[in-house]
Write a protein that holds these residues in place. Structure first.
Motif, PDB file in Angstrom:
ATOM      1  N   LEU A  13      81.929  95.039 -15.997  1.00 48.31           N
ATOM      2  CA  LEU A  13      81.362  97.220 -15.202  1.00 48.31           C
ATOM      3  C   LEU A  13      81.956  97.517 -14.231  1.00 48.31           C
ATOM      4  O   LEU A  13      82.739  96.836 -13.385  1.00 48.31           O
ATOM      5  N   VAL A  14      83.201  98.828 -14.975  1.00 50.51           N
ATOM      6  CA  VAL A  14      83.933  99.612 -14.129  1.00 50.51           C
ATOM      7  C   VAL A  14      83.446 101.033 -14.029  1.00 50.51           C
ATOM      8  O   VAL A  14      82.868 101.334 -14.794  1.00 50.51           O
ATOM      9  N   GLN A  15      83.607 101.856 -12.819  1.00 47.09           N
ATOM     10  CA  GLN A  15      83.445 102.809 -13.216  1.00 47.09           C
ATOM     11  C   GLN A  15      84.542 103.413 -13.272  1.00 47.09           C
ATOM     12  O   GLN A  15      85.646 103.268 -13.985  1.00 47.09           O
ATOM     13  N   ALA A  16      84.319 104.900 -13.890  1.00 47.30           N
ATOM     14  CA  ALA A  16      85.298 105.653 -15.075  1.00 47.30           C
ATOM     15  C   ALA A  16      86.092 106.462 -14.259  1.00 47.30           C
ATOM     16  O   ALA A  16      85.598 106.783 -12.580  1.00 47.30           O
ATOM     17  N   GLY A  17      87.911 106.290 -14.774  1.00 48.72           N
ATOM     18  CA  GLY A  17      88.236 106.424 -13.973  1.00 48.72           C
ATOM     19  C   GLY A  17      89.134 105.186 -13.038  1.00 48.72           C
ATOM     20  O   GLY A  17      90.596 104.752 -12.392  1.00 48.72           O
ATOM     21  N   GLY A  18      88.653 103.986 -13.212  1.00 46.78           N
ATOM     22  CA  GLY A  18      88.752 102.501 -12.669  1.00 46.78           C
ATOM     23  C   GLY A  18      90.038 101.802 -13.385  1.00 46.78           C
ATOM     24  O   GLY A  18      90.337 102.118 -14.667  1.00 46.78           O
ATOM     25  N   SER A  19      90.174 100.698 -13.464  1.00 49.76           N
ATOM     26  CA  SER A  19      91.406 100.182 -13.575  1.00 49.76           C
ATOM     27  C   SER A  19      90.171  98.427 -14.348  1.00 49.76           C
ATOM     28  O   SER A  19      90.068  98.067 -12.794  1.00 49.76           O
ATOM     29  N   ARG A  20      90.891  97.518 -15.117  1.00 51.01           N
ATOM     30  CA  ARG A  20      90.577  96.597 -15.531  1.00 51.01           C
ATOM     31  C   ARG A  20      91.715  96.101 -15.806  1.00 51.01           C
ATOM     32  O   ARG A  20      92.612  96.583 -16.809  1.00 51.01           O
TER      33      ARG A  20
ATOM     34  N   LEU B 287      89.822 104.389 -17.015  1.00 46.44           N
ATOM     35  CA  LEU B 287      88.909 103.865 -17.894  1.00 46.44           C
ATOM     36  C   LEU B 287      87.741 104.847 -18.423  1.00 46.44           C
ATOM     37  O   LEU B 287      87.255 105.815 -16.955  1.00 46.44           O
ATOM     38  N   LYS B 288      87.950 105.557 -19.168  1.00 52.19           N
ATOM     39  CA  LYS B 288      86.825 106.049 -20.077  1.00 52.19           C
ATOM     40  C   LYS B 288      85.042 105.510 -20.417  1.00 52.19           C
ATOM     41  O   LYS B 288      85.916 104.264 -20.846  1.00 52.19           O
ATOM     42  N   PRO B 289      84.436 106.331 -20.876  1.00 52.17           N
ATOM     43  CA  PRO B 289      82.996 105.769 -21.086  1.00 52.17           C
ATOM     44  C   PRO B 289      83.265 104.898 -22.611  1.00 52.17           C
ATOM     45  O   PRO B 289      82.646 104.145 -22.582  1.00 52.17           O
ATOM     46  N   GLU B 290      83.883 106.041 -23.536  1.00 53.53           N
ATOM     47  CA  GLU B 290      84.424 105.455 -24.542  1.00 53.53           C
ATOM     48  C   GLU B 290      85.343 104.681 -24.798  1.00 53.53           C
ATOM     49  O   GLU B 290      85.569 104.332 -26.173  1.00 53.53           O
ATOM     50  N   ASP B 291      85.956 103.763 -23.354  1.00 55.43           N
ATOM     51  CA  ASP B 291      86.568 102.618 -24.013  1.00 55.43           C
ATOM     52  C   ASP B 291      85.783 101.477 -23.996  1.00 55.43           C
ATOM     53  O   ASP B 291      86.201 100.251 -23.762  1.00 55.43           O
ATOM     54  N   THR B 292      84.276 101.828 -23.903  1.00 57.92           N
ATOM     55  CA  THR B 292      83.489 100.269 -23.675  1.00 57.92           C
ATOM     56  C   THR B 292      83.386 100.089 -25.118  1.00 57.92           C
ATOM     57  O   THR B 292      83.121 100.977 -25.742  1.00 57.92           O
ATOM     58  N   ALA B 293      83.389  98.657 -24.805  1.00 66.87           N
ATOM     59  CA  ALA B 293      83.414  97.686 -26.039  1.00 66.87           C
ATOM     60  C   ALA B 293      83.341  96.379 -25.743  1.00 66.87           C
ATOM     61  O   ALA B 293      83.829  96.224 -24.785  1.00 66.87           O
ATOM     62  N   VAL B 294      83.436  95.273 -26.648  1.00 68.74           N
ATOM     63  CA  VAL B 294      84.147  94.310 -26.861  1.00 68.74           C
ATOM     64  C   VAL B 294      85.182  94.336 -26.890  1.00 68.74           C
ATOM     65  O   VAL B 294      85.950  94.324 -28.270  1.00 68.74           O
ATOM     66  N   TYR B 295      86.263  93.371 -25.980  1.00 69.71           N
ATOM     67  CA  TYR B 295      87.558  93.656 -26.719  1.00 69.71           C
ATOM     68  C   TYR B 295      88.072  91.842 -26.820  1.00 69.71           C
ATOM     69  O   TYR B 295      87.336  90.821 -25.684  1.00 69.71           O
ATOM     70  N   TYR B 296      89.221  91.991 -27.658  1.00 69.48           N
ATOM     71  CA  TYR B 296      89.127  90.413 -28.429  1.00 69.48           C
ATOM     72  C   TYR B 296      90.798  91.058 -28.480  1.00 69.48           C
ATOM     73  O   TYR B 296      91.390  91.675 -28.876  1.00 69.48           O
ATOM     74  N   CYS B 297      91.223  89.071 -28.629  1.00 66.08           N
ATOM     75  CA  CYS B 297      92.933  88.788 -29.010  1.00 66.08           C
ATOM     76  C   CYS B 297      93.207  88.613 -30.016  1.00 66.08           C
ATOM     77  O   CYS B 297      91.524  87.930 -29.881  1.00 66.08           O
ATOM     78  N   ALA B 298      93.545  88.440 -29.981  1.00 68.57           N
ATOM     79  CA  ALA B 298      94.348  87.799 -31.669  1.00 68.57           C
ATOM     80  C   ALA B 298      96.201  87.727 -32.145  1.00 68.57           C
ATOM     81  O   ALA B 298      96.637  88.020 -31.550  1.00 68.57           O
ATOM     82  N   LEU B 299      96.397  86.750 -32.824  1.00 70.46           N
ATOM     83  CA  LEU B 299      97.935  86.674 -32.969  1.00 70.46           C
ATOM     84  C   LEU B 299      98.156  86.325 -34.778  1.00 70.46           C
ATOM     85  O   LEU B 299      97.642  86.683 -35.562  1.00 70.46           O
ATOM     86  N   LYS B 300      99.168  86.947 -34.636  1.00 69.31           N
ATOM     87  CA  LYS B 300     100.067  87.130 -35.977  1.00 69.31           C
ATOM     88  C   LYS B 300     100.507  85.875 -36.577  1.00 69.31           C
ATOM     89  O   LYS B 300     101.762  85.386 -36.273  1.00 69.31           O
ATOM     90  N   LEU B 301     100.570  85.155 -37.718  1.00 71.62           N
ATOM     91  CA  LEU B 301     101.258  84.581 -37.699  1.00 71.62           C
ATOM     92  C   LEU B 301     102.302  84.105 -38.963  1.00 71.62           C
ATOM     93  O   LEU B 301     103.409  83.551 -38.537  1.00 71.62           O
ATOM     94  N   TYR B 302     102.345  85.891 -39.026  1.00 73.42           N
ATOM     95  CA  TYR B 302     103.535  85.940 -40.619  1.00 73.42           C
ATOM     96  C   TYR B 302     104.199  87.125 -39.730  1.00 73.42           C
ATOM     97  O   TYR B 302     103.454  88.564 -40.037  1.00 73.42           O
ATOM     98  N   GLY B 303     104.882  87.679 -40.107  1.00 75.96           N
ATOM     99  CA  GLY B 303     106.118  88.933 -40.588  1.00 75.96           C
ATOM    100  C   GLY B 303     106.068  89.484 -38.853  1.00 75.96           C
ATOM    101  O   GLY B 303     105.783  88.929 -37.514  1.00 75.96           O
TER     102      GLY B 303
END
Length: 124
Positions: free
Chosen positions: A11-18, A86-102
């Motif tokens: 949880l972070v306030q608007a304008g903050g960093s993470r 950060l803005k309230p509209e950045d609220t989400a679950v964040y995922y990382c992933a990799l690309k096997l080709y290209g």
């Protein structure tokens, strides 16, 4: 088989960093493009940023450009997402992933190895 684990959300306030981290295990990801995506309930997974194998090329969604920075440390098998102003509209679950080709991509269906995600909540 590579496994990705995201961390750093909270949880972070608007304008903050993470700073989010994505740690890989099982194999080296140093030769693979990587990406960050985010998702809110009821919506499709949204592209945030992508980075090339060596980190010399980065691409951002317009909504985060100038505020977020993607980076990677191949020696540590870890990728990062520095999120500033950060803005309230950045609220989400964040995922990382990799690309096997290209090369890098902005399409979620071209990525694999999805982690469990880390929740970022920005309060107004």
């Amino acid at each position: 088989q590579v496994q990705l684990v995201e961390s750093g959300g909270g949880l972070v306030q608007a304008g903050g960093s993470r700073r989010l981290s994505c740690a890989a295990s099982g194999r080296s990801f140093s030769m693979l493009p990587m990406g960050w995506f985010r998702q809110v309930p009821g919506e499709e997974r949204e592209f945030v940023a992508t980075i090339s194998r060596t980190g010399d090329r980065t691409t951002y969604a317009d909504s985060v450009k100038g505020r977020f920075t993607i980076s990677r440390d191949n020696a540590k098998n870890t990728m990062y997402l520095q999120m500033n102003s950060l803005k309230p509209e950045d609220t989400a679950v964040y995922y990382c992933a990799l690309k096997l080709y290209g090369l890098e991509s902005q399409k979620a269906n071209e990525f694999t190895g999805w982690g469990q995600g880390t929740q970022v909540t920005v309060s107004s």
